[in-house]
Design a protein around this motif. Structure first.
Motif, PDB file in Angstrom:
ATOM      1  N   ASP A 213      41.383  10.654   8.103  1.00  0.00           N
ATOM      2  CA  ASP A 213      40.275  10.347   8.303  1.00  0.00           C
ATOM      3  C   ASP A 213      39.275  11.637   8.731  1.00  0.00           C
ATOM      4  OD1 ASP A 213      40.457  10.912  10.903  1.00  0.00           O
ATOM      5  OD2 ASP A 213      40.799   8.787  11.522  1.00  0.00           O
ATOM      6  N   ALA A 214      37.953  11.449   8.621  1.00  0.00           N
ATOM      7  CA  ALA A 214      37.080  12.562   9.017  1.00  0.00           C
ATOM      8  C   ALA A 214      36.913  12.864  10.364  1.00  0.00           C
ATOM      9  CB  ALA A 214      35.685  12.439   8.530  1.00  0.00           C
TER      10      ALA A 214
ATOM     11  N   VAL B 149      43.139  16.371  15.733  1.00  0.00           N
ATOM     12  CA  VAL B 149      42.858  17.611  16.133  1.00  0.00           C
ATOM     13  C   VAL B 149      41.216  17.413  16.811  1.00  0.00           C
ATOM     14  CG1 VAL B 149      42.087  19.734  15.019  1.00  0.00           C
ATOM     15  CG2 VAL B 149      43.892  18.629  14.282  1.00  0.00           C
ATOM     16  N   VAL B 150      40.869  18.173  17.804  1.00  0.00           N
ATOM     17  CA  VAL B 150      39.744  18.203  18.300  1.00  0.00           C
ATOM     18  C   VAL B 150      38.994  19.461  18.480  1.00  0.00           C
ATOM     19  CG1 VAL B 150      38.593  17.501  20.557  1.00  0.00           C
ATOM     20  CG2 VAL B 150      40.629  16.409  19.994  1.00  0.00           C
TER      21      VAL B 150
ATOM     22  N   PHE C 205      27.488  24.794  18.515  1.00  0.00           N
ATOM     23  CA  PHE C 205      26.123  24.135  18.639  1.00  0.00           C
ATOM     24  C   PHE C 205      26.223  22.439  18.553  1.00  0.00           C
ATOM     25  CE2 PHE C 205      24.985  27.938  17.110  1.00  0.00           C
ATOM     26  CZ  PHE C 205      24.278  28.559  18.311  1.00  0.00           C
ATOM     27  N   GLY C 206      27.666  22.118  18.592  1.00  0.00           N
ATOM     28  CA  GLY C 206      27.951  20.427  18.425  1.00  0.00           C
ATOM     29  C   GLY C 206      28.352  19.922  17.061  1.00  0.00           C
ATOM     30  N   GLU C 207      28.257  21.035  15.982  1.00  0.00           N
ATOM     31  CA  GLU C 207      28.440  20.762  14.545  1.00  0.00           C
ATOM     32  C   GLU C 207      29.886  19.890  14.502  1.00  0.00           C
ATOM     33  OE1 GLU C 207      27.771  23.706  15.599  1.00  0.00           O
ATOM     34  OE2 GLU C 207      26.085  24.629  14.608  1.00  0.00           O
ATOM     35  N   THR C 208      29.808  18.716  13.741  1.00  0.00           N
ATOM     36  CA  THR C 208      30.810  18.079  13.424  1.00  0.00           C
ATOM     37  C   THR C 208      31.793  19.069  12.399  1.00  0.00           C
ATOM     38  OG1 THR C 208      29.784  15.902  13.192  1.00  0.00           O
ATOM     39  CG2 THR C 208      31.747  16.134  11.922  1.00  0.00           C
TER      40      THR C 208
END
Ligand SMILES: [Ca+2]
Ligand SMILES: [Ca+2]
Length: 355
Positions: free
Chosen positions: A315-316, A290-291, A296-299
């Motif tokens: 995984d994360a 999943v992308v 603001f570019g947060e993970t």
């Protein structure tokens, strides 16, 4: 048989109370002496558009103290104003509180409520409309009640709250440039009213022009308001604005072969993958990534809400494994994921077809 009939009768009797009551709140009303030898009072006006007589039940909430109930009956299409209601209906000589109007659901549909709180002083009579709010429209978790203060710092700035449910509230003072000058927590019981006369000072700052108060609920539901009183005791009601501070989570799509490129996109940005994902039914897992990222570019962190097949994050990095058994072969469905970034969450939907 007799026993069963009794249970049915009890269920029928309990229904009207549970399902058919509405609560309408005038969040601020009062009576008595104010600043600079002024005298305050609130007038409540009720109108029914309905073709039938109706009765409303009024209570006056000051802190956790509840005065009333007082019943008021309206004739078909009647308009009724109650002068100085805090004094004439609830016997108060001075004080502020909220008027809570309980009414059957059918009658609520016909009812219009307005109120006017005005102030008589040597400068004349000055008044403000204080609108009635349905309890169903109360603020809840995730909402920010934004109460903008006066541009002139010397004007009095009050803030108030009525808790529809037991509530925990974080108040903060934002300067005109958005910096936070102070925060404070309060706890209210269900049905409690509170008004803070110098709200900025109550929260812990010294007022400046264009301060804005933010009230956030961490528990419960509540209604918020503000008021501004200028140097000639002219009051202005300040309705709270329902705002949010969520960041947007941008769902790019899914990377089927985990090579860093999106293969099925969410090009229209509705949080739903634009085409279904094909998953082969097998005892071996299918993988995809999943992308998504915050605006603001947060993970983004993920969890599975629901899926028609066994679905887990490996995984994360957003890598998902799906094990679909032969029992779902030929079927379609949706995998629902929760994506969270910077304290905001949104649901991502991945339509799937099992091959
Ligand atoms: Ca790819
Ligand atoms: Ca889409």
């Amino acid at each position: 048989m007799k026993f069963r009939n009794l249970i049915l009768a009890a269920a029928v009797a309990a229904l009207p109370l549970a399902a058919q009551a509405a609560t309408i709140i005038v969040p601020a009303a009062g009576t008595g002496p104010g600043a600079n030898n002024s005298q305050w009072q609130s007038e409540l006006t009720l109108h029914t558009a309905g073709p039938r007589e109706m009765t409303v039940s009024l209570t006056f909430h000051q802190g956790t103290n509840v005065l009333g109930p007082v019943e008021v009956t309206l004739q078909p299409r009647q308009t009724l104003s109650i002068a100085d209601i805090a004094k004439t209906k609830f016997g108060l000589s001075g004080g502020t509180g909220a008027i809570v109007i309980d009414v059957a659901d059918r009658d609520a549909k016909t009812l219009a409520v307005t109120s006017r709180t005005f102030n008589t002083s040597a400068n004349g009579e000055f008044g403000q409309d204080i609108p009635a709010i349905n309890a169903a429209d109360a603020y809840r978790l995730g909402d920010i009640a934004a109460i903008p203060g006066p541009s002139v710092a010397s004007y009095r700035f009050n803030a108030g709250v009525y808790a529809v449910e037991a509530a925990k509230i974080t108040w903060s003072v934002l300067r005109a440039d958005g910096t936070v000058a102070a925060t404070k927590e309060t706890t209210l019981a269900a049905g409690e009213h509170a008004q803070f006369g110098n709200a900025i000072e109550f929260i812990g700052a010294t007022k400046q022009g264009n301060d804005t108060i933010h009230a956030r609920l961490t528990e419960g539901k509540a209604i918020f308001y503000g008021s501004i009183v200028n140097a000639t005791d002219d009051p202005t009601f300040v309705p709270a604005g329902r705002t949010r501070e969520d960041i947007t989570i941008n769902f790019a799509g899914v990377d089927l072969d985990e090579n860093g490129t999106v293969d099925i996109a969410d090009a229209n940005g509705d949080g739903v993958l634009d085409a279904p994902l094909q998953i082969v039914t097998s005892m071996f897992p299918d993988y995809f990534r999943v992308v998504a990222e915050g605006e603001f570019g947060e993970t983004v962190s993920y969890e599975v809400i629901s899926s028609p097949a066994q679905t887990e994050f490996l995984d994360a990095n957003g890598t998902v494994t799906v094990v679909a058994s032969g029992s779902v072969k030929g079927k379609s469905g949706e995998i629902l994921l929760r994506a969270t970034a910077g304290g905001s969450s949104s649901v991502l939907t991945i339509p799937v077809v099992f091959k």
